[in-house]
Design a protein around this motif. Structure first.
Motif, short mmCIF file in Angstrom:
data_model
loop_
_atom_site.label_atom_id
_atom_site.label_comp_id
_atom_site.label_asym_id
_atom_site.label_seq_id
_atom_site.Cartn_x
_atom_site.Cartn_y
_atom_site.Cartn_z
N UNK A 196 -10.08 -6.18 4.02
CA UNK A 196 -10.54 -4.85 3.63
C UNK A 196 -9.41 -3.89 3.32
N UNK A 197 -8.26 -4.42 2.95
CA UNK A 197 -7.10 -3.56 2.68
C UNK A 197 -7.32 -2.68 1.46
N UNK A 198 -8.22 -3.09 0.56
CA UNK A 198 -8.47 -2.30 -0.64
C UNK A 198 -9.16 -0.97 -0.34
N UNK A 199 -9.76 -0.87 0.85
CA UNK A 199 -10.51 0.34 1.19
C UNK A 199 -9.64 1.35 1.94
N UNK A 259 6.28 -2.15 4.79
CA UNK A 259 5.56 -1.42 3.74
C UNK A 259 5.32 -2.30 2.52
N UNK A 260 6.31 -3.10 2.15
CA UNK A 260 6.14 -3.98 0.98
C UNK A 260 5.06 -5.03 1.23
N UNK A 261 5.03 -5.62 2.42
CA UNK A 261 3.98 -6.59 2.74
C UNK A 261 2.61 -5.91 2.67
N UNK A 262 2.48 -4.76 3.30
CA UNK A 262 1.20 -4.05 3.35
C UNK A 262 0.77 -3.60 1.96
N UNK A 263 1.71 -3.08 1.18
CA UNK A 263 1.40 -2.65 -0.18
C UNK A 263 0.93 -3.81 -1.03
N UNK A 264 1.57 -4.95 -0.89
CA UNK A 264 1.20 -6.13 -1.68
C UNK A 264 -0.20 -6.60 -1.32
N UNK A 265 -0.53 -6.63 -0.03
CA UNK A 265 -1.87 -7.02 0.40
C UNK A 265 -2.93 -6.06 -0.13
N UNK A 273 2.46 5.93 4.84
CA UNK A 273 3.73 6.06 4.13
C UNK A 273 3.81 5.17 2.89
N UNK A 274 2.75 4.44 2.61
CA UNK A 274 2.67 3.71 1.33
C UNK A 274 2.57 4.67 0.15
N UNK A 275 2.10 5.89 0.39
CA UNK A 275 1.72 6.77 -0.71
C UNK A 275 2.55 8.05 -0.71
N UNK A 276 2.65 8.61 -1.91
CA UNK A 276 3.46 9.81 -2.13
C UNK A 276 2.91 11.00 -1.36
N UNK A 277 1.59 11.12 -1.27
CA UNK A 277 0.97 12.21 -0.52
C UNK A 277 0.15 11.59 0.61
N UNK A 323 10.33 5.24 -4.58
CA UNK A 323 9.81 4.51 -5.74
C UNK A 323 8.52 3.78 -5.38
N UNK A 324 8.47 3.18 -4.20
CA UNK A 324 7.27 2.50 -3.74
C UNK A 324 6.10 3.48 -3.63
N UNK A 325 6.34 4.62 -3.01
CA UNK A 325 5.27 5.59 -2.80
C UNK A 325 4.74 6.14 -4.12
#
Length: 507
Positions: free
Chosen positions: A219-222, A465-471, A191-195, A419-421
Motif C-alpha cells: 500500500x505504499x502508493x497510498x 529514502x531511496x528504497x522507500x521512494x522506489x517502492x 522527507x520523501x517530498x518537498x513539502x 533533488x529526490x524531494x
C-alpha cells in the motif's frame, strides 16, 4: 537475553515499551535522535475513539471502511474500533491530560467522521501531550533507552530476526543488540517530498530495514497528503489541523469563494484525499500557491481555546487567525502503507513486528480516516506485547508482486536529498501519471545503483529514502486506477480489479 528491541520513540515505541515494562520484560529502545523528536510530537488533531454518548464501534467501523475506499481489511478495522476505547482509557490512566468540558472528555469532529469522537489535549497539542506523558512513564521503568542510536540493519539467523546492528550518531561507533523480538516503530517518510508536515527524522527507515530483511511491504502508493499546511515564509510544513475544519472552518480560494461546496456533499469535511486534490486543483485554476482556511466567522474565544498552538504560530508571523484567513496548501503527511503485519503485528519475517505508521495492518486501506493513526498504535502495541510465544503458526499475507527490476536509464542529475524531494513532489505527488512515474522510477534506480556503502546517519537516511521512494513509485506505477489517496490522470476511475493490495518483497 533481551525480550524486545524497539526501534523508534514516538507513541508507537514508547507505548509498546511501557507495556512490555509492565510485564517485567527486558526492553532496549533505540532511537536515532532525542527521544522526543518524532511525528507524534507534531500531531495536533487528536485520537479517534467511539466513547461518545451517541457513538459506537459500529459507526466508527463504518466511517473507517468508507474512508478506506474499498480495500481496508474489515477484520483489522473491527479490532481497531472495538478495542480502541479501552486503549484510550489506558492513556487517560497513564496521565495524558485530555481536554474536558463540564467534567467530561471533550470530543470534536473531523473530516469523514459521522460523530464527534476526537479526543484532544491542550486544544491542538495532542501529540506533544501524549509524547511527554509516555516519555515520563518510560523514564520511570527499567527500559534501556538508547538515544542518538540508528538501527542500520536487522540481524537474521536461519531466516529469523534476532537483533539489530546500530550506529552511534555522535561517535560513529557500531554495535549490535539482540532480543527475542524486534519491533519496528520508526514512523513515516514525509522527507520523501518537498513539502511535508513531518520532522526531518521521518526518512522511511523502518520500511527500508524490513524490506532489506525480506519482509513484505504494501500500500505504499497510498501516501496521504494533508490538505492544509501553513503557507507562510518561515513556517515550512506547519500543520493546520483537520479539527479546524471540524469546528466549522471554511476553505476559500484567493477570490474568497468556498470552492469545496461544488466538489463534495460534505464540502470541507470530505475525506482528506478529496480535499487535498480539490485544493491543488483550485491553486492551479487560480494561479496561486495557496488557498485560505477561514475561521473569522467563528467566535474568537472558541478559536483561541481550541487552537492555541496554531494561533500562536500564526501570530508569530503577523497573522491573527480570528480576523484574517490562514493561507494553506497540501503537504505530504502520512505513509498509509508500510510493512505488512497480521492482527498481532507480526511481519512475514519471524520475530519481526511493526507498530504504527511504519506498518500496514489493513486498517487504513487507500485513505486513512483522520485521527485513526494514534488509535492504531495503541491497539496494535497491546496486541504485539500480548501475543504469546505459543502463537507460532505462520501468519498469512496477501500475494506478492515481484521485486523491482528495470534498467537504470535516467539523466545525469546528481543525487541529493533536495533533488529526490523535488522529483517525488513533481512526479509522485498528489496526482500522478505513467510518464512521470516511469521517469521518476528510472532516476531512483539510477541513484540507487550509484550509491556507495553508507557510513554516516545522513547517508543511511538517504539510502532508506531511496528504497522507500522506489517502492512507493513502483507501486503507484503498477496501480492503474484512482483510489483513495492514489490519483492517476491517465486512470481516473476506480477499478474493481484493483480492489486488492500490492505487496512488494525483495527478490
Amino acid at each position: 537475553m533481551n525480550d524486545y528491541i524497539i526501534v523508534g520513540s514516538g507513541i508507537a515505541g514508547l507505548y509498546t515499551a511501557q507495556l512490555a515494562a509492565q510485564h517485567n520484560l527486558k526492553v532496549v529502545l533505540v532511537t536515532k535522535e532525542a527521544v522526543e523528536e518524532c511525528n507524534t510530537r507534531y500531531a495536533q488533531g487528536g485520537i479517534a475513539a467511539a466513547i461518545g454518548e451517541h457513538d459506537s464501534p459500529e459507526l466508527h467501523i463504518e466511517d473507517t471502511l468508507v474512508a478506506g475506499a474499498g480495500i481496508s481489511d474489515p477484520a483489522a478495522v473491527r479490532v481497531l474500533c472495538e478495542e480502541g476505547p479501552a486503549r484510550v482509557h489506558e492513556l487517560i490512566n497513564l496521565g495524558v491530560p485530555f481536554d474536558t468540558h463540564d467534567g467530561a472528555i471533550a470530543l470534536t469532529r473531523e473530516a469523514a467522521h459521522s460523530e464527534r469522537r476526537i479526543l484532544h489535549a491542550g486544544g491542538d497539542a495532542t501529540g506533544a501531550a501524549i509524547e511527554t506523558t509516555l516519555a515520563g512513564v518510560v523514564a520511570n521503568t527499567n527500559v534501556d533507552v538508547r538515544a542518538w542510536t540508528l538501527a542500520t540493519e536487522i540481524v537474521l539467523e536461519n531466516g529469523q530476526a534476532v537483533g539489530v546492528r546500530t550506529l552511534d550518531a555522535r561517535t560513529g561507533e557500531r554495535g549490535e543488540v539482540r532480543a527475542k523480538r524486534i519491533v519496528l516503530a520508526t514512523g513515516g517518510a514525509g522527507q520523501l517530498f518537498q513539502a511535508t508536515t513531518n520532522p526531518t527524522v521521518a526518512t522511511g527507515d523502518g520500511v527500508a530495514l524490513a524490506y532489506r530483511a525480506g519482509a513484505g511491504v504494501s500500500n505504499m502508493e497510498f501516501f496521504q497528503f494533508h490538505p492544509t499546511a501553513l503557507r507562510l515564509a518561515g513556517a515550512p510544513g506547519f500543520l493546520i489541523s483537520e479539527a479546524v475544519r471540524g469546528e466549522g472552518g471554511f476553505l476559500r480560494n484567493v477570490a474568497g469563494e468556498r470552492f469545496m461546496l461544488k466538489l463534495h456533499p460534505d464540502a470541507e469535511l470530505a475525506p482528506r484525499d478529496v480535499v487535498a486534490r480539490g485544493i491543488a486543483a483550485e491553486m492551479v485554476s487560480t494561479d496561486a500557491d495557496h488557498v485560505y482556511l477561514d475561521v473569522t466567522h467563528l467566535p474568537a474565544d472558541l478559536v483561541l481555546l481550541r487552537f492555541p498552538t496554531i494561533a500562536k504560530v500564526c501570530r508569530s508571523h503577523g497573522l491573527d487567525i480570528t480576523k484574517e484567513p490562514i493561507p494553506v496548501a497540501p503537504a505530504a503527511h502520512y505513509m498509509t502503507g508500510g510493512v505488512v503485519t497480521d492482527l498481532h503485528g507480526r511481519t512475514s519475517v519471524p520475530n519481526l513486528f511493526a507498530v504504527g505508521e511504519v506498518s500496514m495492518t489493513g486498517v487504513h486501506g487507500a485513505n486513512r480516516l483522520a485521527s485513526n493513526s494514534l488509535l492504531e498504535v495503541l491497539v496494535w502495541a497491546k496486541r504485539v506485547i500480548e501475543a504469546p510465544d505459543s502463537l507460532i503458526e505462520a501468519p498469512t499475507f496477501p500475494q506478492t508482486t515481484q521485486a523491482i527490476t528495470m534498467a537504470a536509464e535516467a539523466d545525469d542529475t546528481p543525487f541529493s536529498r533536495t533533488a529526490l524531494q523535488r522529483l517525488m513532489w513533481r512526479n509522485v505527488g498528489i496526482v500522478r501519471e505513467a510518464d512521470g512515474l516511469g521517469s521518476a522510477l528510472r532516476q531512483l534506480v539510477a541513484w540507487r545503483d550509484a550509491q556507495t556503502e553508507p557510513t554516516t546517519v545522513r547517508e543511511y537516511e538517504d539510502a532508506n529514502l531511496l528504497v522507500t521512494a522506489t517502492l512507493l513509485t513502483y507501486a503507484a506505477l503498477l496501480r492503474e486506477e484512482s483510489r483513495g489517496a492514489h490519483a492517476r490522470r491517465d486512470f481516473t476511475e476506480t477499478r474493481e480489479v484493483w480492489q486488492r493490495y500490492l505487496v512488494l518483497k525483495q527478490g
